[in-house]
Write an enzyme that holds these catalytic residues in place. Structure first.
Site, PDB file in Angstrom:
ATOM      1  N   GLY A 164       0.792  -1.223   0.000  1.00 21.05           N
ATOM      2  CA  GLY A 164       0.000   0.000   0.000  1.00 21.05           C
ATOM      3  C   GLY A 164       0.822   1.269   0.000  1.00 21.05           C
ATOM      4  N   ILE A 203      15.296   1.737 -10.518  1.00 15.85           N
ATOM      5  CA  ILE A 203      15.202   1.657 -11.977  1.00 15.85           C
ATOM      6  C   ILE A 203      14.393   2.864 -12.418  1.00 15.85           C
ATOM      7  CG2 ILE A 203      14.515   0.245 -13.939  1.00 15.85           C
ATOM      8  CD1 ILE A 203      16.654  -1.018 -12.111  1.00 15.85           C
ATOM      9  N   GLU A 289       7.767  -7.481  -6.708  1.00 17.27           N
ATOM     10  CA  GLU A 289       7.110  -8.142  -5.595  1.00 17.27           C
ATOM     11  C   GLU A 289       5.953  -8.979  -6.123  1.00 17.27           C
ATOM     12  OE1 GLU A 289       5.775  -4.997  -3.063  1.00 17.27           O
ATOM     13  OE2 GLU A 289       4.023  -4.539  -4.279  1.00 17.27           O
ATOM     14  N   ARG A 293      -2.966 -12.114  -3.516  1.00 13.21           N
ATOM     15  CA  ARG A 293      -4.398 -11.855  -3.336  1.00 13.21           C
ATOM     16  C   ARG A 293      -4.974 -11.339  -4.642  1.00 13.21           C
ATOM     17  NH1 ARG A 293      -3.977  -6.424  -3.646  1.00 13.21           N
ATOM     18  NH2 ARG A 293      -2.186  -5.437  -2.644  1.00 13.21           N
TER      19      ARG A 293
END
Length: 455
Positions: A164, A203, A289, A293
């Protein structure tokens, strides 16, 4: 198939899950806090049970109360949606111990991929490219300074248990490092109860590309294409689209294959997303990452692939094989999603809770969907995330999708609270966005400075 599932969430995602379950003939149980007594998901579910006061820690994050609600109502499974307990391995493990199916990956896989440092190590084993960075947790500023010198500036500080947009800081030089590290670590500790950090070379400029994957307990893993999520403010996504205009056929094959390889390596089951940073100048992409979910932006993928991701989640959790094989998945047209928040862009996007006195949601035509839990007379509570709706459009091509989104936002009318609808309309109409000429820095460095001049 399950007879009954409990939805451990609120808002539009709870409504989305209830609708998918109903179409599968599955009964639903809604949970709610005292602040959400009159929420739409409470009215739509077959049953509803209060799990605590308004504060999330006492309700939507209260594992004991939620599990008690599942037992009391006879729910066989729990769908966590996104946010709250959706990536909490302890909760998934408790579900397993109580013989309640957690609609998501196993706690073991969640631990492996939810922790960014563990995930990075697994991706190196799987042969998926990762950005240069620290090899383990970083706990002190002295460690951070040493690692940053080795990999070179600019760098990104990230909370190991983050999500988040919390616990993230960009650092350009050694002078910025110590205060940035201390601030990010404190934020991570407060948000996740874990102050462990890691460091990656930044990056820049980059595209944020993510690949939707689905896996089942029969060894099948497929992808449903990519989404471009580069339009972000403070590391929070604002607008997403699929497919990405920055990716051609060869690169698409490479990045989706890497995502499938990553998911298969960890034995992933259910819906998940592998996120990458793409260096457009070189064509190189790097694992960032995994979200274990369903994503906020899953509807754009549903539009272009024709696959209902939430229904697949429920089927897979029930032990079914995926309803589609990779060769069955075809992609059609272009889809865009705009997140509508109860916030005031003219005052630094401050939250704007309150009572909705009048509401008109855009409709009409093929390829337009609004996911929301709003209704006229509903009071938006001040305790939770400010997102109140998602407008999703699908067109035969990107131009048609852009025009359809502009039309939809022009029709969107909410009275009683301030929203970011006009902000989103300006963004989707910006010449750079229309041309597909943007990266993760565009909104903050280019669009917002111009937008704020007009205020």
């Amino acid at each position: 198939m399950f007879n009954k599932i409990l939805i451990a969430n609120r808002g539009e995602i709870a409504v989305r899950i209830i609708r998918a379950a109903r179409e599968l003939g599955v009964g639903t149980v809604a949970i709610y806090s005292t602040a959400d007594r009159d929420a739409l998901h409470v009215h739509l579910a077959d049953e509803a049970i209060c799990v605590g006061p308004a504060r999330s820690t006492e309700s939507y994050l209260n594992m004991n109360n939620i599990l008690s609600a599942a037992v009391a109502t006879g729910a066989q499974a729990i769908h966590p949606g996104f946010g709250f307990l959706s990536e909490n391995s302890k909760f998934a493990r408790l579900c397993e111990e109580m013989n309640i199916k957690f609609i998501g990956p196993s706690a073991k896989v969640m631990d492996m991929m939810g922790d960014k440092i563990n995930a990075r190590a697994e991706m190196i084993k799987a042969g998926v490219p990762v950005t240069p960075g620290s090899e383990g947790e970083v706990h002190t500023t002295d460690e951070a300074v040493k690692i940053a010198e080795e990999i070179g500036y600019p760098i990104m500080l990230k909370a190991s248990a983050g999500g988040g947009g919390k616990g993230i800081r960009k650092v350009n030089n050694v002078e910025e490092l110590v205060p940035a590290f201390e601030a990010a670590q404190a934020e991570a500790q407060a948000a996740f109860g874990n102050g462990a950090m890691f460091i990656e070379r930044m990056i820049f400029p980059a595209r944020h590309i993510e690949v939707q994957i689905l896996g089942d307990s029969h060894g099948n893993v497929i992808h449903l294409g990519e989404r471009d999520c580069s339009l972000q403010r403070n590391n929070q996504k604002v607008l997403e689209e699929s497919p990405s205009v920055a990716i051609g056929h060869t690169l698409r094959e490479a990045i989706t294959s890497a995502a499938v390889k990553a998911a298969a390596h960890v034995g992933y089951e259910n819906a998940g997303t592998i996120e990458f940073l793409l260096d457009e100048s070189s064509g190189n992409f790097y694992f960032m990452e995994m979200n274990t979910r369903v994503q906020v932006e899953h509807p754009v993928t549903e539009f272009v692939s024709g696959v209902d991701i939430v229904k697949e989640q429920i089927r897979v959790a029930n032990g079914n094989a995926l309803s589609v094989k990779q060769e069955d998945v075809t992609f059609s047209g272009h889809a865009i999603e705009c997140r509508i928040n109860a916030e005031n862009p003219k005052f630094n996007f401050a939250p704007s809770p309150g009572k909705i006195t009048n509401l008109f949601l855009p409709s009409g035509g093929v390829g337009l969907r609004v996911d929301s839990a709003m209704y006229s007379g509903y009071s938006i509570p001040p305790y939770y995330d400010s997102m109140i709706a998602k407008v999703i459009v699908h067109g035969e091509n990107r131009f048609e999708a852009l025009m359809k989104m502009q039309r939809a936002l022009m029709e969107f009318d909410v009275e009683g609270v301030i929203t970011n609808v006009d902000f989103q309309l300006e963004l989707i109409s910006d010449p750079h966005v229309v041309a597909g000429d943007y990266d993760t820095s565009f909104l903050g460095n280019v669009f917002l400075p111009e937008y704020q001049k007009e205020i």
